[in-house]
Motif scaffolding. Sequence first.
Motif, short mmCIF file in Angstrom:
data_model
loop_
_atom_site.label_atom_id
_atom_site.label_comp_id
_atom_site.label_asym_id
_atom_site.label_seq_id
_atom_site.Cartn_x
_atom_site.Cartn_y
_atom_site.Cartn_z
N UNK A 60 0.97 -1.27 -0.23
CA UNK A 60 0.35 -0.35 0.27
C UNK A 60 1.25 1.29 -0.07
N UNK A 61 2.07 1.62 0.18
CA UNK A 61 3.00 2.56 0.91
C UNK A 61 3.58 2.47 -0.97
N UNK A 62 3.51 1.47 -1.11
CA UNK A 62 4.08 1.69 -2.79
C UNK A 62 3.69 2.13 -3.88
N UNK A 63 2.14 1.59 -3.46
CA UNK A 63 1.19 2.17 -4.20
C UNK A 63 0.81 3.64 -4.49
N UNK A 70 2.15 10.23 -9.55
CA UNK A 70 1.20 10.86 -10.74
C UNK A 70 -0.18 12.12 -10.70
N UNK A 71 -0.21 12.24 -9.43
CA UNK A 71 -1.16 13.53 -8.91
C UNK A 71 -2.92 12.87 -9.25
N UNK A 72 -2.27 11.12 -9.03
CA UNK A 72 -3.65 10.29 -9.13
C UNK A 72 -5.18 11.33 -8.56
N UNK A 73 -5.56 11.31 -9.65
CA UNK A 73 -7.25 11.75 -8.45
C UNK A 73 -8.35 11.02 -7.89
N UNK A 74 -7.83 9.84 -7.67
CA UNK A 74 -8.53 8.23 -6.64
C UNK A 74 -7.44 7.86 -5.38
N UNK A 75 -6.36 8.93 -5.29
CA UNK A 75 -5.77 8.37 -4.28
C UNK A 75 -6.46 8.45 -2.99
N UNK A 76 -7.13 9.30 -2.37
CA UNK A 76 -7.80 8.97 -0.88
C UNK A 76 -8.80 8.00 -1.55
N UNK A 77 -9.55 7.71 -2.65
CA UNK A 77 -10.35 6.72 -2.41
C UNK A 77 -9.78 5.51 -1.68
N UNK A 78 -8.42 5.06 -2.92
CA UNK A 78 -7.23 4.46 -2.19
C UNK A 78 -6.43 3.95 -0.56
N UNK A 119 -11.88 -7.02 -6.57
CA UNK A 119 -12.67 -5.72 -6.34
C UNK A 119 -12.04 -4.95 -6.78
N UNK A 120 -11.31 -4.42 -5.99
CA UNK A 120 -10.10 -3.32 -5.73
C UNK A 120 -9.31 -3.21 -6.98
N UNK A 121 -8.76 -4.67 -7.09
CA UNK A 121 -7.86 -4.64 -8.22
C UNK A 121 -8.33 -4.43 -9.62
N UNK A 122 -9.37 -4.80 -10.02
CA UNK A 122 -10.29 -4.84 -11.51
C UNK A 122 -11.07 -3.22 -11.26
N UNK A 123 -11.23 -2.91 -9.79
CA UNK A 123 -12.74 -1.84 -10.21
C UNK A 123 -11.77 -0.48 -9.31
N UNK A 124 -10.51 0.24 -9.38
CA UNK A 124 -10.13 0.45 -8.33
C UNK A 124 -8.10 0.38 -9.27
N UNK A 125 -7.29 0.03 -8.87
CA UNK A 125 -5.83 -0.62 -8.70
C UNK A 125 -5.96 0.20 -10.66
N UNK A 126 -6.45 -0.95 -11.96
CA UNK A 126 -6.53 -0.72 -12.75
C UNK A 126 -6.54 1.30 -13.28
N UNK A 127 -7.02 1.84 -13.08
CA UNK A 127 -7.21 2.88 -13.31
C UNK A 127 -5.62 3.89 -13.20
N UNK A 128 -5.04 3.20 -12.16
CA UNK A 128 -3.50 3.47 -11.62
C UNK A 128 -2.48 3.87 -13.04
N UNK A 129 -2.77 5.28 -13.11
CA UNK A 129 -1.71 5.41 -14.29
C UNK A 129 -2.53 5.75 -15.62
#
Length: 271
Positions: A60-63, A70-78, A119-129
């Motif tokens: 989680x720290x690395x992610x 990259x100033x990802x807009x979903x950082x707080x959600x993650x 759920x986390x990888x496919x619905x959230x992490x997939x958007x990273x980058x």
Amino acid sequence: MYYFTDDCLIGVEAIDNEHRELFRIINDTQELLDNQIINDKYDRILEMVERLEQYAEEHFQHEEEYMETIHHPELNLQKRQHLFFRDKINGITNSFSSDHAQQEVLEDLLRYLVTWLYRHIISSDLMIGKLKPSEERCAPIFTDTYLTDIPIIDKEHKELFRIIGDVYRIMTDELAFDKYDEIIRLLDELREYTKFHFQDEELYMESIHYEGLEAQKRAHEAFISRLDEMDLDHIDENQQETLEDLMEFLTEWLVNHILHSDKKIGKGAQA
């Protein structure tokens, strides 16, 4: 066994490798659950939980650090989702004792890990980058690239592309001031149509005894959960942001899922 399939790839090598490690932990949990030789699994369960705690802390720290760069807009959600995961695992550590039914603890842990992971990888992490500035976003066009050579699935995919086109149209409508009703209508349409489509797709996979059926079901559940968990108050207060995020999620998820998962169904039918 749970397999790290192509539809779980987010395209960031370090994070993908750490996700693969979590799949290994899940499979080790399954193996311990199925082991009929070991009667007392207390110490091994504690070792598994400690392994998960250490993994979560590092991953989680690395992610989150990567998302910050990259100033990802979903950082707080993650961050909220990561905290929820830590609390769940810590709760097991704090409450588990030798008096607990060990198989039940393992079953609960495995069920949680599998549900959360997909759920986390496919619905959230997939958007990273993958999130682009709004001015660069456009509606995807259904081309031969997306054909699975299964007529019913291709027909329904075309309809999903049409719905995404409606999202894009509303997102880019500069004359509309209040888009809330349209957003809710689109979300309802997406939920209903994707449930209908996923059911057809899964029935087809069952008919050809497709070996990737369970992974597909988990991906479908993750997609529906992402739509179901959208906060209506947040939508009303952040309408344009909601449309932009929804547009990006639908585009990236659908393109990724068709190219890396659904096209394999057609190949499976031909084998």
